[in-house]
Write a protein that holds these residues in place. Structure first.
Motif: not given
Length: 220
Positions: A26-47
């Motif tokens: 199996q290839k696994g489950t498709s997760v809308p990770i880009e959309s989720i990260l868009d909502q999370c990155v304002p609270y996170l540091s890229e480092t």
């Protein structure tokens, strides 16, 4: 929850064999990770020192690596790890998530996608939670992405511990999943603070779309 029932169906060897078998075919489950990260990155540091626990065959690693260059990932299945694109800039290891090979407080951001719902034995769940808390730095962030049957009307909310048996083949008839709600994900890692949360439609390799959610929390 019937702990005795959970203990009778949990078998760590069968669990590993199931996921090795799954990742062979199996290839696994498709997760809308880009959309989720868009909502999370304002609270996170890229480092942020970032770890994905239970990375499977690496579906989330490309977008994670683009946003978080200091990236680590581990999975219990060696079969899954061997299927990860070697071009992805990530430090990989095969390891039991209940015994993470990282120093205490060494990660700023941990991602765990579709893992908690697969653990049906309370002592194993407690060990995993303890390890995540140990490795995560003080006030670090934890992103949970998983199935959640309380977000859409067509799914009846089920109590924690009620099983939805997923049969890959007759020999895996004892592999089951736990139903959670977003509030229960937060309670597992209390004390913590919800940062942001929302729906996350999860599409399986067979095209089935299930109700999922994501919760980004700050763990105290």
């Amino acid at each position: 929850m019937d702990d005795n029932f959970l203990n009778t169906i949990w078998d760590s060897r069968s669990y590993l064999e199931y996921w090795n078998d799954y990742h062979r075919t199996q290839k696994g489950t498709s997760v809308p990770i880009e959309s989720i990260l868009d909502q999370c990155v304002p609270y996170l540091s890229e480092t942020a020192r970032t770890l994905e626990v239970g990375c499977g065959s690496g579906q989330l690693l490309p977008p994670l690596s683009r946003r978080f260059p200091n990236l680590y990932a581990c999975d219990v299945s060696e079969t899954a790890i061997t299927r990860i694109d070697p071009q992805i800039p990530v430090k990989l290891c095969v390891n039991d998530p209940c015994e993470l090979p990282y120093e205490s407080s060494s990660m700023d951001f941990i991602v765990i996608s579709q893992v908690l719902s697969t653990i049906t034995e309370q002592t194993v769940l407690a060990s995993l939670i303890s390890e995540i808390r140990r490795v995560l730095a003080a006030c670090g962030h934890l992103l949970i992405i998983d199935y959640c049957y309380s977000l859409e009307k067509q799914y009846q909310r089920k109590p924690f511990g009620e099983m939805d048996v997923n049969v890959l083949s007759p020999k895996w008839s004892k592999v089951s999943f736990v139903h959670y709600t977003p509030e229960q994900f937060l309670s597992l890692f209390s004390p913590c603070r919800e940062v942001t949360a929302g729906p996350a439609p999860l599409t399986s390799c067979m095209g089935n779309c299930d109700s999922g959610c994501f919760v980004l929390m700050e763990v105290m």
